[in-house]
Design a protein around this motif. Structure first.
Motif, PDB file in Angstrom:
ATOM      1  N   SER A 103       0.824  -1.216   0.000  1.00 47.19           N
ATOM      2  CA  SER A 103       0.000   0.000   0.000  1.00 47.19           C
ATOM      3  C   SER A 103       0.853   1.258   0.000  1.00 47.19           C
ATOM      4  O   SER A 103       0.459   2.282  -0.560  1.00 47.19           O
ATOM      5  CB  SER A 103      -0.920   0.018   1.224  1.00 47.19           C
ATOM      6  OG  SER A 103      -1.806  -1.068   1.177  1.00 47.19           O
ATOM      7  N   THR A 104       2.029   1.170   0.598  1.00 46.36           N
ATOM      8  CA  THR A 104       2.907   2.346   0.635  1.00 46.36           C
ATOM      9  C   THR A 104       3.363   2.753  -0.762  1.00 46.36           C
ATOM     10  O   THR A 104       3.523   3.944  -1.036  1.00 46.36           O
ATOM     11  CB  THR A 104       4.133   2.082   1.518  1.00 46.36           C
ATOM     12  OG1 THR A 104       4.802   0.920   1.051  1.00 46.36           O
ATOM     13  CG2 THR A 104       3.722   1.888   2.967  1.00 46.36           C
ATOM     14  N   ALA A 105       3.563   1.787  -1.645  1.00 41.93           N
ATOM     15  CA  ALA A 105       3.959   2.109  -3.020  1.00 41.93           C
ATOM     16  C   ALA A 105       2.842   2.866  -3.728  1.00 41.93           C
ATOM     17  O   ALA A 105       3.103   3.823  -4.469  1.00 41.93           O
ATOM     18  CB  ALA A 105       4.303   0.836  -3.784  1.00 41.93           C
ATOM     19  N   GLY A 124       0.530   8.492  -5.293  1.00 39.46           N
ATOM     20  CA  GLY A 124      -0.734   9.222  -5.204  1.00 39.46           C
ATOM     21  C   GLY A 124      -1.939   8.422  -5.623  1.00 39.46           C
ATOM     22  O   GLY A 124      -2.920   8.992  -6.117  1.00 39.46           O
ATOM     23  N   ARG A 125      -1.898   7.123  -5.455  1.00 41.53           N
ATOM     24  CA  ARG A 125      -3.017   6.251  -5.827  1.00 41.53           C
ATOM     25  C   ARG A 125      -3.474   5.465  -4.608  1.00 41.53           C
ATOM     26  O   ARG A 125      -2.806   5.415  -3.592  1.00 41.53           O
ATOM     27  CB  ARG A 125      -2.605   5.279  -6.934  1.00 41.53           C
ATOM     28  CG  ARG A 125      -1.944   5.909  -8.114  1.00 41.53           C
ATOM     29  CD  ARG A 125      -2.893   6.170  -9.200  1.00 41.53           C
ATOM     30  NE  ARG A 125      -2.157   6.731 -10.350  1.00 41.53           N
ATOM     31  CZ  ARG A 125      -2.745   7.061 -11.442  1.00 41.53           C
ATOM     32  NH1 ARG A 125      -4.019   6.896 -11.569  1.00 41.53           N
ATOM     33  NH2 ARG A 125      -2.056   7.587 -12.423  1.00 41.53           N
ATOM     34  N   ASN A 126      -4.609   4.785  -4.753  1.00 36.31           N
ATOM     35  CA  ASN A 126      -5.179   3.985  -3.683  1.00 36.31           C
ATOM     36  C   ASN A 126      -5.152   2.512  -4.105  1.00 36.31           C
ATOM     37  O   ASN A 126      -5.681   2.158  -5.153  1.00 36.31           O
ATOM     38  CB  ASN A 126      -6.613   4.436  -3.425  1.00 36.31           C
ATOM     39  CG  ASN A 126      -7.227   3.766  -2.233  1.00 36.31           C
ATOM     40  OD1 ASN A 126      -6.906   2.630  -1.901  1.00 36.31           O
ATOM     41  ND2 ASN A 126      -8.140   4.476  -1.593  1.00 36.31           N
ATOM     42  N   LYS A 127      -4.555   1.664  -3.283  1.00 31.97           N
ATOM     43  CA  LYS A 127      -4.429   0.248  -3.626  1.00 31.97           C
ATOM     44  C   LYS A 127      -5.799  -0.418  -3.753  1.00 31.97           C
ATOM     45  O   LYS A 127      -6.025  -1.195  -4.687  1.00 31.97           O
ATOM     46  CB  LYS A 127      -3.593  -0.474  -2.569  1.00 31.97           C
ATOM     47  CG  LYS A 127      -3.429  -1.944  -2.860  1.00 31.97           C
ATOM     48  CD  LYS A 127      -2.547  -2.623  -1.851  1.00 31.97           C
ATOM     49  CE  LYS A 127      -2.408  -4.088  -2.179  1.00 31.97           C
ATOM     50  NZ  LYS A 127      -1.445  -4.756  -1.322  1.00 31.97           N
ATOM     51  N   THR A 128      -6.702  -0.115  -2.844  1.00 34.51           N
ATOM     52  CA  THR A 128      -8.026  -0.739  -2.883  1.00 34.51           C
ATOM     53  C   THR A 128      -8.739  -0.435  -4.190  1.00 34.51           C
ATOM     54  O   THR A 128      -9.364  -1.319  -4.786  1.00 34.51           O
ATOM     55  CB  THR A 128      -8.877  -0.257  -1.690  1.00 34.51           C
ATOM     56  OG1 THR A 128      -8.158  -0.508  -0.491  1.00 34.51           O
ATOM     57  CG2 THR A 128     -10.210  -0.964  -1.654  1.00 34.51           C
ATOM     58  N   ILE A 129      -8.618   0.791  -4.640  1.00 38.78           N
ATOM     59  CA  ILE A 129      -9.254   1.173  -5.913  1.00 38.78           C
ATOM     60  C   ILE A 129      -8.701   0.323  -7.053  1.00 38.78           C
ATOM     61  O   ILE A 129      -9.456  -0.177  -7.892  1.00 38.78           O
ATOM     62  CB  ILE A 129      -9.026   2.672  -6.205  1.00 38.78           C
ATOM     63  CG1 ILE A 129      -9.722   3.527  -5.171  1.00 38.78           C
ATOM     64  CG2 ILE A 129      -9.465   3.039  -7.615  1.00 38.78           C
ATOM     65  CD1 ILE A 129     -11.224   3.510  -5.234  1.00 38.78           C
ATOM     66  N   TRP A 130      -7.386   0.139  -7.088  1.00 36.06           N
ATOM     67  CA  TRP A 130      -6.778  -0.573  -8.211  1.00 36.06           C
ATOM     68  C   TRP A 130      -6.881  -2.079  -8.103  1.00 36.06           C
ATOM     69  O   TRP A 130      -6.600  -2.793  -9.059  1.00 36.06           O
ATOM     70  CB  TRP A 130      -5.340  -0.112  -8.416  1.00 36.06           C
ATOM     71  CG  TRP A 130      -5.362   1.233  -9.045  1.00 36.06           C
ATOM     72  CD1 TRP A 130      -5.104   2.417  -8.447  1.00 36.06           C
ATOM     73  CD2 TRP A 130      -5.751   1.525 -10.385  1.00 36.06           C
ATOM     74  NE1 TRP A 130      -5.299   3.434  -9.341  1.00 36.06           N
ATOM     75  CE2 TRP A 130      -5.697   2.920 -10.540  1.00 36.06           C
ATOM     76  CE3 TRP A 130      -6.150   0.759 -11.470  1.00 36.06           C
ATOM     77  CZ2 TRP A 130      -6.017   3.554 -11.733  1.00 36.06           C
ATOM     78  CZ3 TRP A 130      -6.458   1.386 -12.667  1.00 36.06           C
ATOM     79  CH2 TRP A 130      -6.397   2.771 -12.780  1.00 36.06           C
ATOM     80  N   VAL A 169      -0.210   3.021 -14.374  1.00 39.67           N
ATOM     81  CA  VAL A 169       0.015   2.839 -12.937  1.00 39.67           C
ATOM     82  C   VAL A 169       1.150   1.861 -12.678  1.00 39.67           C
ATOM     83  O   VAL A 169       2.038   2.139 -11.861  1.00 39.67           O
ATOM     84  CB  VAL A 169      -1.284   2.369 -12.242  1.00 39.67           C
ATOM     85  CG1 VAL A 169      -1.061   2.141 -10.757  1.00 39.67           C
ATOM     86  CG2 VAL A 169      -2.400   3.374 -12.472  1.00 39.67           C
ATOM     87  N   TYR A 170       1.150   0.740 -13.340  1.00 38.08           N
ATOM     88  CA  TYR A 170       2.157  -0.290 -13.101  1.00 38.08           C
ATOM     89  C   TYR A 170       3.594   0.193 -13.327  1.00 38.08           C
ATOM     90  O   TYR A 170       4.463  -0.091 -12.498  1.00 38.08           O
ATOM     91  CB  TYR A 170       1.843  -1.523 -13.953  1.00 38.08           C
ATOM     92  CG  TYR A 170       2.833  -2.636 -13.798  1.00 38.08           C
ATOM     93  CD1 TYR A 170       2.974  -3.298 -12.583  1.00 38.08           C
ATOM     94  CD2 TYR A 170       3.632  -3.034 -14.854  1.00 38.08           C
ATOM     95  CE1 TYR A 170       3.878  -4.333 -12.433  1.00 38.08           C
ATOM     96  CE2 TYR A 170       4.532  -4.061 -14.716  1.00 38.08           C
ATOM     97  CZ  TYR A 170       4.654  -4.712 -13.502  1.00 38.08           C
ATOM     98  OH  TYR A 170       5.559  -5.729 -13.358  1.00 38.08           O
ATOM     99  N   PRO A 171       3.884   0.951 -14.382  1.00 37.58           N
ATOM    100  CA  PRO A 171       5.261   1.450 -14.529  1.00 37.58           C
ATOM    101  C   PRO A 171       5.699   2.345 -13.362  1.00 37.58           C
ATOM    102  O   PRO A 171       6.846   2.275 -12.926  1.00 37.58           O
ATOM    103  CB  PRO A 171       5.220   2.242 -15.841  1.00 37.58           C
ATOM    104  CG  PRO A 171       4.090   1.664 -16.599  1.00 37.58           C
ATOM    105  CD  PRO A 171       3.081   1.256 -15.568  1.00 37.58           C
TER     106      PRO A 171
END
Length: 89
Positions: free
Chosen positions: A42-44, A49-55, A74-76
């Motif tokens: 989640s820290t990454a 500036g993104r949310n892990k749960t969303i992705w 997002v992945y790069p």
């Protein structure tokens, strides 16, 4: 008659294989995007500036489009943040 049928079968056989392949990609890519997003901490996600749960949820809801966006944008960023030694660019 049979010669004409065998000639048209080659083209339609290619189309069938192409549609099956695209259909598999359409359903499999979101699955792999969910798995890939779940493997990053989640820290990454917070660092970019993104949310892990969303992705993790978005490819499940929107499917291929969200997965394609995840792999394109997002992945790069996640690779650079989570594994800076692997960034060869």
């Amino acid at each position: 008659m049979l010669a004409a049928l065998s000639q048209s079968t080659g083209a339609s056989g290619f189309l069938i294989v192409a549609f099956v392949f695209l259909g598999l990609v359409w359903y499999v890519l979101p699955f792999f995007a969910i798995l890939r997003a779940a493997t990053f901490p989640s820290t990454a996600f917070r660092e970019i500036g993104r949310n892990k749960t969303i992705w993790v949820v978005l490819p499940l809801v929107l499917g291929f489009l969200a997965a394609a966006y995840f792999y394109a944008f997002v992945y790069p960023q996640l690779k650079v943040v989570a594994h800076p030694a692997l960034d060869l660019a």
